[in-house]
Design a protein around this motif. Structure first.
Motif, PDB file in Angstrom:
ATOM      1  N   PRO A   1       0.830  -1.210   0.000  1.00  8.58           N
ATOM      2  CA  PRO A   1       0.000   0.000   0.000  1.00  8.58           C
ATOM      3  C   PRO A   1       0.866   1.262   0.000  1.00  8.58           C
ATOM      4  O   PRO A   1       1.850   1.350   0.722  1.00  8.58           O
ATOM      5  N   GLY A   2       0.510   2.185  -0.860  1.00  9.74           N
ATOM      6  CA  GLY A   2       1.240   3.451  -0.953  1.00  9.74           C
ATOM      7  C   GLY A   2       0.380   4.602  -0.476  1.00  9.74           C
ATOM      8  O   GLY A   2      -0.655   4.413   0.147  1.00  9.74           O
ATOM      9  N   GLU A   3       0.809   5.784  -0.811  1.00 13.92           N
ATOM     10  CA  GLU A   3       0.099   6.994  -0.425  1.00 13.92           C
ATOM     11  C   GLU A   3      -0.380   7.734  -1.671  1.00 13.92           C
ATOM     12  O   GLU A   3       0.195   7.594  -2.746  1.00 13.92           O
ATOM     13  N   ARG A   4      -1.446   8.512  -1.509  1.00 14.06           N
ATOM     14  CA  ARG A   4      -1.950   9.416  -2.556  1.00 14.06           C
ATOM     15  C   ARG A   4      -2.207   8.731  -3.890  1.00 14.06           C
ATOM     16  O   ARG A   4      -1.984   9.307  -4.943  1.00 14.06           O
TER      17      ARG A   4
ATOM     18  N   GLN B   1      -0.562   6.193  -5.153  1.00 18.89           N
ATOM     19  CA  GLN B   1       0.699   5.737  -5.744  1.00 18.89           C
ATOM     20  C   GLN B   1       0.504   4.375  -6.388  1.00 18.89           C
ATOM     21  O   GLN B   1      -0.159   3.499  -5.848  1.00 18.89           O
TER      22      GLN B   1
END
Length: 67
Positions: free
Chosen positions: A24-27, A29
């Motif tokens: 899991p990434g951010e924004r 990603q």
């Protein structure tokens, strides 16, 4: 995550010995790396000219070019 799962399924169908890790990434990603080299990045526009998810089959094509 449905798009990431679709891409994972495509990779495993084309490369049965592939190791796919979904992190899991951010924004929003979405990056695809091969041996530490990014071949597609949604946010950084690597392998694409606009911020987007890959089209069906696109990542497999990029993987074949990278290998």
């Amino acid at each position: 995550m449905p798009r990431a799962s679709r891409v994972e399924d495509e990779i495993k169908a084309a490369f049965s010995d592939a190791i796919v890790k979904k992190i899991p990434g951010e924004r929003g990603q979405f990056d695809i790396s091969v041996d530490g080299n990014v071949i597609f990045s949604k946010l950084n526009k690597i392998g694409t000219y606009i911020e987007r998810f890959p089209d069906p089959g696109e990542i497999v094509t990029l993987l074949k070019k990278a290998l």
